[in-house]
Enzyme design. Structure first.
Site, PDB file in Angstrom:
ATOM      1  N   GLN A   1       0.958  -1.289   0.013  1.00 37.13           N
ATOM      2  CA  GLN A   1       0.059  -0.251  -0.095  1.00 37.13           C
ATOM      3  C   GLN A   1       0.685   1.243  -0.233  1.00 37.13           C
ATOM      4  O   GLN A   1       0.222   2.201  -0.095  1.00 37.13           O
ATOM      5  CB  GLN A   1      -0.941   0.047   1.238  1.00 37.13           C
ATOM      6  CG  GLN A   1      -1.893  -1.177   1.189  1.00 37.13           C
ATOM      7  CD  GLN A   1      -2.647  -1.156   2.565  1.00 37.13           C
ATOM      8  OE1 GLN A   1      -2.690  -2.480   3.207  1.00 37.13           O
ATOM      9  NE2 GLN A   1      -3.127  -0.180   3.077  1.00 37.13           N
TER      10      GLN A   1
ATOM     11  N   ARG B   1      -8.165  -0.776   8.430  1.00 40.05           N
ATOM     12  CA  ARG B   1      -9.403  -0.144   8.229  1.00 40.05           C
ATOM     13  C   ARG B   1      -9.495   1.036   9.223  1.00 40.05           C
ATOM     14  O   ARG B   1     -10.878   1.121   9.475  1.00 40.05           O
ATOM     15  CB  ARG B   1     -10.303  -0.886   7.651  1.00 40.05           C
ATOM     16  CG  ARG B   1     -11.470  -0.079   6.683  1.00 40.05           C
ATOM     17  CD  ARG B   1     -12.293  -1.085   6.171  1.00 40.05           C
ATOM     18  NE  ARG B   1     -13.023  -0.124   5.176  1.00 40.05           N
ATOM     19  CZ  ARG B   1     -13.703  -0.799   4.202  1.00 40.05           C
ATOM     20  NH1 ARG B   1     -13.783  -1.952   3.752  1.00 40.05           N
ATOM     21  NH2 ARG B   1     -14.487   0.108   3.200  1.00 40.05           N
ATOM     22  N   CYS B   2      -8.589   1.508   9.672  1.00 43.49           N
ATOM     23  CA  CYS B   2      -8.794   2.994  10.584  1.00 43.49           C
ATOM     24  C   CYS B   2      -7.310   3.463  10.535  1.00 43.49           C
ATOM     25  O   CYS B   2      -6.501   3.111  10.295  1.00 43.49           O
ATOM     26  CB  CYS B   2      -9.252   2.463  11.961  1.00 43.49           C
ATOM     27  SG  CYS B   2      -7.785   1.913  13.051  1.00 43.49           S
TER      28      CYS B   2
ATOM     29  N   GLU C   1     -12.925   4.637   6.040  1.00 41.59           N
ATOM     30  CA  GLU C   1     -12.570   3.893   7.367  1.00 41.59           C
ATOM     31  C   GLU C   1     -13.766   4.288   8.369  1.00 41.59           C
ATOM     32  O   GLU C   1     -13.676   3.570   9.179  1.00 41.59           O
ATOM     33  CB  GLU C   1     -11.014   4.183   7.826  1.00 41.59           C
ATOM     34  CG  GLU C   1     -10.295   3.341   7.084  1.00 41.59           C
ATOM     35  CD  GLU C   1      -8.852   3.839   7.060  1.00 41.59           C
ATOM     36  OE1 GLU C   1      -8.510   4.799   7.592  1.00 41.59           O
ATOM     37  OE2 GLU C   1      -7.907   3.254   6.394  1.00 41.59           O
TER      38      GLU C   1
END
Lengths: 292, 162, 799, 149
Positions: C235, C382-383, C752
């Site tokens: 990523q 996802r945060c 998120e």
């Protein structure tokens, strides 16, 4: 993950298959649907030396009623049962089961007979076969034999199939108009092994009393169990909530589960009770008997 | 072992070990649209169609078992540059994000619609429950399958003006 | 052969707010995505890893002789071989170091012990199975509370005598750091003076992002040119290239990192994993490309976990429900190495957003991290860096407080929200919230779900013995790390770059330092540029993920792409527009001051008929540039955001409970998000659906659990439970729009928010359904059995 | 995962015979089901390769076995460490040897096993019952073979 290497046999006849099984004995495994076996092989937990793939054997994919029995050949897939309108309309128990085994894609490959032969302690079909009083047809060097399901299922992952033998058919008694059943299963999500499940079959007398009951529970002991005491309690009685409660309680009594991530032994035992109760209520409802 | 099978309508001769999983054979044949996401037959990203009407997880079948069978993968869905209604609908309804589950999901939906051409939302959710998606929350996938079902039921040519 | 280019509809100029369909879909829907495992290079070798069955053990001996006898196996390496190359340990993102292959001992189950290289994937797997390792088991630390006991076994013998680490003093060999923020004394004083106080312990269990595509890498060392090309599921390709250069000592210009299509990341694909290093080392040693693709077991057992925060909170309030102070103590289980992916100055990430949407005057938070015999990680799943834990903590606690005060949880929230006029709002723990209208968002959500009717229904049902619950979460996120004055990873400032090249014929290629994994950048970046430059969205191609071509940037995670790269994109476009304006003036034969940008065209002020399009300007930039002006129309912009952005939302959940089995059924879930300016509402909605589903999974299913021996109990998808379409509720979404005042287009990031905000809503709903039975809290995941225990102990039973 | 078992085996042999048997690693090894090979290191230690079939799980496990007879305590301790299928097994068992009369001896045994790796994590759902059966078989075999001496 990559399975260990093995020798692959693809017999084109039952005789050929049996001769392979005779030759390789315990080193050989029958490959039917493969939906339990292949994942185990990918983890290299199963490393059979020889696979005898029976998928090309002729005439094992039949579903037919014969002599009062519904006969499913060894290559009948779960989806054959799931998608059959005849089975949906008349065989409530096995129709229910066919919709909750593993997941919808796995069911396209998985076979009913294969699942019974695998006899996983959480197997769905085993509980159903117990409740419906099914029979298994087995072929071997000594010819054919038929075993009632209670004798066929021996222990977890063990059946009465001997070395060199192969199960070729499962038979479910054809239900009459006063017979119905249900399968109640709780799983953490689609595709999980059951936390607990109960298969129930009930036949009523014309006077509304229960003529015969079959109750199998799974995932709550070393293998699927028949709840004989519950069957006894129900037999000959008028169905009431009290009666169902008493019968369901028997399931809790005989359940002897291992605790795991799906739940404690205590929880699973209680679920065996709840699910037997719910199964009975649903089966009776399908016979237009409302107990509540 | 040498095996002969049909993939997306064309005959292929492949050389495989008995233990070669069908998904590896398909991917090694250059059709990389079929993916691999787990080892336990759980995720369904490897779903392909076997003999037209059967969906299988190609990680849970050996390539040798496909001898003489016909396999359809995501690459076989479009006709030339015309997308299959499911492909079009996944695009129209935003039924994909990272795209990794999409081929398996489309193949599973393809088989689902053959057995049930007009499924309810609940039936779609049920029928696709062997295929995992981490991105979409499934909601737009369900909408895509509904759209495709409609498109497939419309008589050819009547698409634009009704 | 027919060219399979799907006939997707042309879109024209499509700027912000348009729900255009995604450009990237074209390849994915026909099976032509290009994921890591789809890449095959000539002569490529396959790598397989050997893993430890023990969670803590000394390695007595590794015997590779049988493995080397297997036909096709080319080499087997262990820590010894890596040590020769100086690569047996690598630095982590968190200032610690980690073993690449087990060096003398293993510290968690499934730890990598040896790497096998072979000509086929079969031979590699056979080779790995044939490596014989002899272990001597050691006592295992699983419970983080026992990690720093005086007699606890020492895990990290390499640093056992170091009394200080990257984040300050260490008080025990298994202690990593202690981090605190806020004023302890003032907070304790305020708490002591509060009329009402609640205390609650809660655990945010260990979880794993589990993208459907596992991690993987192809190392390709070209010995002739000295260039190393690394294909990697990452990523953050640029940061990886820099790290690789530092670790391998290969000059950075000789390393090219290509991050191909990524099948979901969710934070899992940020760190550097041992498998990557082994694939690269294998290629350097063997002179052939080496591919490694994780098995699912490897993914779940060895790569970055998330959460694992054990939290204690205390909140003070007045009797009528005005909060006064908050104190938090958290124990963070970091596993065997501190490999958390957080900005360097923030070892506990942005956890100090734990005061949430509420006006706390006093607050104090302390986080302590310890080593255990578990896989390392601590990724932002996802945060935005521990925001999920913070948000869950405060949103769950507000319900505990409401229960204590016998107050409606919506009313309590309304009473304590930071008010619109308070922005920019300085929080007690040091943040400056940019904008928000919490009351408005909550009211939209309550209205949408019919809150008051539901409360009535609940009362009636409760009277009949039926169980339903309503849960609210009104969270505030903090995303977009971040401003370079505070935010860096390994010293690299967390800005992001965008490059725009407008071609003579009016098409453009746009590149960014981010790397999407399904978020739709190929569409949304094009929309921003289309908006700013008036170019046809179909004529803008977006490229990310190749360090040879893309401008530097820190990558895509923590909802930072839109706040950072999105800003860079808009400002790059504006810079181009500035130049284009000069060209337009030249074409229109007026002075630059007489040209204005109207309706996505350059027009002579007050003369609507007299205008030129960006297409015409682009052509002129190459064919007829004004005298003295540099030809061409390209730029690169590095955007260093002035502040973070603070998206927020109001979620309301309704659940029904099965009294027989304890099953919780989510009946409805309304999610109203406010992420500022919306670039593409379709994509935003899709992101919200996905994030809610992962929040749902954490609330009810996903957990990485261990037994006492350190066995990993969720090593595959039959034990690590991801919801299917059948379990997943149907989501009802909506939004309010409070633009960020400092972001170039007012956008805040949304990917998120739903994962951050939703878990508390689910848990609050379940606890609400059971509150009258004396339940105040249930830890996630909420299993049927946990609910069943409550029911049976209250004497509730039903078929 | 941690597994615990116990059981009793009535052996048709005198305590003396039983002790003699136990102090002979070769004999003890012969009680392992599906023994593929055994290497006796000394009178207390051996390395045994055993085929294990647990339902679908079939594989070869290599075990280091240490016998620790303690006649003073009327007890024998067994420590087994080893593995297969990428998994590890650590087992400690003890048996109290209680002479009933000259002809029969009671083996009162208990064991604790720790299993790590895929056999526990993937196969754990079915491992417990099967492992129990395996251990019972070992002691049943012992009972059988001791009686035959």
């Amino acid at each position: 993950m990559i399975p260990a290497a093995f020798e692959y046999k693809r017999p084109m006849s039952l005789e050929e298959a049996l001769s392979h099984l005779a030759q390789y004995g315990a080193d050989a495994r029958v490959l039917a649907g493969g939906q339990s076996l292949i994942p185990a092989m990918r983890y290299r937990l199963a490393q059979p030396a020889v696979l005898v793939d029976i998928n090309k054997l002729p005439n094992l994919g039949y579903m037919k009623e014969e002599n009062g029995m519904l006969c499913l050949g060894a290559l009948v897939r779960d989806t054959d049962v799931e998608f059959s309108p005849e089975i949906r309309s008349r065989y409530h128990l096995i129709s229910d089961v066919s919709m909750v085994v593993a997941d919808p894609i796995v069911r396209f490959r998985a076979t009913v007979v294969g699942s019974l032969c695998h006899n996983d302690p959480s197997g769905d079909w085993a509980a159903a076969a117990i409740a419906a009083r099914a029979q298994m047809a087995i072929q071997g060097p000594g010819g054919a034999r038929v075993e009632p399901i209670d004798r066929f299922l021996v222990d977890s992952f063990a059946t009465s199939i001997g070395e060199g033998e192969m199960a070729v058919e499962v038979r479910f008694p054809v239900p009459n108009a006063l017979t119905s059943g249900a399968y109640e299963k709780i799983e953490r999500k689609v595709g999980d092994y059951a936390t607990a499940a109960a298969a129930v079959q009930v036949e009523l007398n014309p006077d509304g009393t229960i003529k015969e009951a079959g109750i199998g529970i799974t995932a709550v002991a070393h293998m699927a169990l028949r709840v004989e005491e519950a069957e006894k309690i129900l037999r000959g009685q008028k169905p009431t909530l009290e009666l169902i409660r008493a019968a369901a309680e028997e399931a809790r009594k005989i359940a002897n589960p291992n605790p795991d991530a799906r739940g404690s032994a205590e929880y699973k035992k209680d679920m065996a009770r709840v699910l037997v109760g719910r199964g009975l209520i649903k089966a009776l409802k399908r016979l237009n008997v409302v107990v509540a | 072992m040498e095996i002969t099978l049909k993939i997306n309508g064309s005959e292929k001769k492949l050389s495989v070990e008995p233990r070669t999983l069908l998904v590896h054979a398909i991917r090694d044949a250059g059709l990389t649209g079929t993916h691999i996401g787990c080892d336990s037959s759980s995720c369904g990203v490897c779903t392909v169609v076997l003999d037209g009407k059967t969906a299988v997880k190609s990680c849970t079948m050996f390539a040798v078992q496909a001898e003489g069978h016909e396999i359809t993968t995501i690459e076989g869905m479009a006709q030339g540059d015309k997308l299959h209604p499911l492909q079009q609908a996944f695009h129209d309804q935003h039924g994909l994000q990272c795209g990794y589950c999409t081929p398996g999901m489309i193949m599973a939906a393809h088989v689902l619609l053959q057995h049930n051409p007009n499924p309810t939302e609940e039936e779609i959710r049920f029928g696709l429950s062997g295929n995992l998606c981490r991105c979409t929350g499934y909601q737009n996938i369900v909408k895509a399958v509904q759209q495709a079902a409609q498109m497939l039921q419309q008589p050819a040519g009547a698409a634009a003006d009704d | 052969m027919a060219v399979q280019t799907p006939n997707l509809e042309p879109k024209g100029i499509q700027g912000l707010g348009k729900a255009i369909k995604r450009k990237e879909d074209a390849r994915f829907i026909v099976g032509k995505g290009n994921y890591l495992d789809d890449i095959n290079l000539p002569g490529m070798l396959y790598m397989a890893l050997v893993h430890s069955p023990y969670a803590h053990a000394k390695i007595l001996n590794i015997d590779t002789s049988e493995a080397l006898k297997i036909p096709g196996v080319k080499a087997v390496i262990t820590a010894k071989d890596l040590a020769a190359a100086g690569l047996s340990w690598i630095p982590t993102l968190a200032g610690d170091k980690q073993m690449v292959l087990a060096d003398g001992k293993v510290l968690y189950q499934h730890q990598e012990v040896a790497a096998v290289y072979a000509e086929t994937r079969q031979a590699a797997a056979d080779g790995a199975a044939a490596v014989q390792v002899e272990y001597e088991p050691l006592p295992v630390v699983v419970d983080p509370y026992k990690a720093t006991a005086p007699d606890a076994p020492v895990l990290r013998e390499d640093i056992k005598d170091q009394m200080s680490g990257a984040h300050g003093p260490r008080r025990h060999p298994n202690h990593i750091w202690t981090w605190e923020v806020g004023s302890k004394d003032e907070t304790e004083k305020a708490l002591a003076q509060s009329e009402v106080r609640i205390k609650q312990h809660m655990v945010y269990p260990r979880s794993h992002p589990a993208p459907l595509e596992p991690c993987g890498c192809i190392g390709d060392m070209n010995k002739a040119t000295g260039r190393l090309t690394v294909y990697m599921t990452t990523q953050a390709p640029h940061a990886i290239r820099t790290v690789l250069s530092l670790v391998t000592k290969i000059p950075e210009n000789n390393i090219r990192v290509i991050s191909p299509d990524i099948g979901g990341g969710f934070g899992n694909k940020v760190p550097v994993y041992p498998g990557y290093v082994c694939a690269i080392v294998g290629s350097i040693v063997l002179g052939a490309p080496v591919k490694w693709v994780e098995t699912r077991t490897e993914n779940l057992t060895t790569t970055g976990f998330a959460r694992d925060f054990h939290m204690d909170i205390e909140i003070g309030a007045t009797k009528d429900g005005k909060v006064t102070a908050m104190k938090v103590y958290t124990l963070a289980d970091h596993g065997a190495f501190d490999a958390a992916a957080d900005p360097s100055k923030y070892p506990a990430g942005l956890f100090s957003i734990c005061t949430g949407s509420y006006d706390f005057q006093k607050a104090y938070a302390q986080v302590e991290a310890v080593y255990t015999n578990k896989a390392p990680g601590g990724v932002a799943y996802r945060c935005s860096f521990r925001v999920t834990e913070a948000s869950y903590l405060i949103e769950r606690s507000m319900d505990v407080l409401a229960h204590e005060l016998k107050m409606d949880p919506a009313e309590l929230r309304l009473k304590n929200f930071i008010q619109p006029h308070q922005f920019p709002y300085p929080s007690a723990l040091g943040w400056t919230y940019d904008s928000g209208d919490y009351e408005k968002t909550l009211k939209v959500a309550l209205e949408r779900i019919g809150y008051h009717e539901l409360r009535k229904e609940q009362a009636e049902k409760r009277a009949r013995g039926e169980l339903m619950g309503i849960g609210i979460s009104t969270f505030t996120e903090i995303v977009g790390a971040g401003p370079s004055k505070d935010f860096d990873i390994l010293g690299i400032k967390m800005f992001d770059g965008a490059e725009i090249r407008v071609h003579p014929t009016g098409s453009a290629i746009v590149r960014a330092g981010t790397r999407h994994q399904g978020q739709g950048h190929e569409t949304t970046w094009a929309q921003i540029v289309s908006e700013e430059l008036g170019l046809d969205v179909d004529k803008i191609i977006v490229e990310e993920g190749d360090t040879d071509t893309a401008p530097y940037g820190l990558g895509t995670y923590a909802s930072r792409s839109t706040p950072t790269a999105g800003g860079a994109m808009a400002l790059a476009a504006r810079r181009i527009r500035e130049k284009a304006k000069k060209i337009a003036a030249h074409l229109l034969e007026v002075s630059e001051n007489d040209v204005e940008w109207v309706d996505k065209k350059f027009q002579v002020k007050g003369v609507p008929g007299k205008s030129v399009t960006m297409n015409e300007v682009a052509f002129a930039a190459y064919t007829n540039p004004p005298p003295g002006l540099e030809p061409g129309l390209e730029t690169t912009y590095y955007y260093d955001p002035p502040n973070l952005t603070f998206p927020h939302g109001a979620y309301v959940c309704v659940v029904d409970i099965d009294k027989g089995t304890g099953e919780v059924k989510v009946r409805r879930f309304v999610a109203i998000d406010d992420c500022g300016t919306i670039i593409n509402p379709m994509i935003v909605e899709g992101q919200v659906h996905g994030g809610l589903t992962e929040g749902f999974a954490m609330a009810f299913m996903q957990e990485i659990a261990f037994d006492e021996q350190g066995n990993h109990l969720a090593s595959n998808f039959t034990d690590y439970l991801l919801p299917t379409a059948l379990e997943t509720p149907k989501w009802e979404t909506g939004h309010t729009v409070t633009p960020s005042p400092h972001h170039p287009i007012g956008a805040k990031g949304v990917g998120e928010s739903p994962t951050v905000g939703s878990p508390a809503a689910f848990v609050n709903a379940v606890v609400d359904a059971l509150a009258h039975l004396g339940v105040r809290h249930i830890d996630m995941p909420i299993t049927r059995e946990k609910v069943w225990r409550v029911l049976r102990s209250a004497g509730i039973d039903a078929f | 995962m941690k597994l615990e078992y116990k059981g009793q085996e009535n052996v048709q042999a005198s305590p003396e015979k039983v002790w003699k048997f136990i102090q002979d690693p070769q004999k003890v090894a012969s009680c392992l089901p599906d023994l593929k090979s055994v290497e006796i290191k000394d009178d207390k230690n051996m390395v045994a390769t055993v085929g294990v079939a647990v339902g679908p799980v079939r594989g070869t496990f290599k075990f280091n076995i240490e016998l620790d007879p303690r006649p003073d305590e009327n007890k024998v301790m067994v420590r087994i460490r080893g593995g297969g299928l990428g998994s590890a097994v650590d087992l400690t068992a003890s048996a109290d040897i209680k002479g009933q009369d000259n002809q029969t001896t009671l083996l009162d045994w208990q064991g604790q096993a720790t299993v790590s790796g895929p056999a526990a994590t993937v196969g754990g759902r079915v491992l417990d019952a099967q492992a129990k059966r395996l251990i019972e078989t070992v002691f049943a075999n012992m009972g059988q073979k001791m009686s035959e001496v």
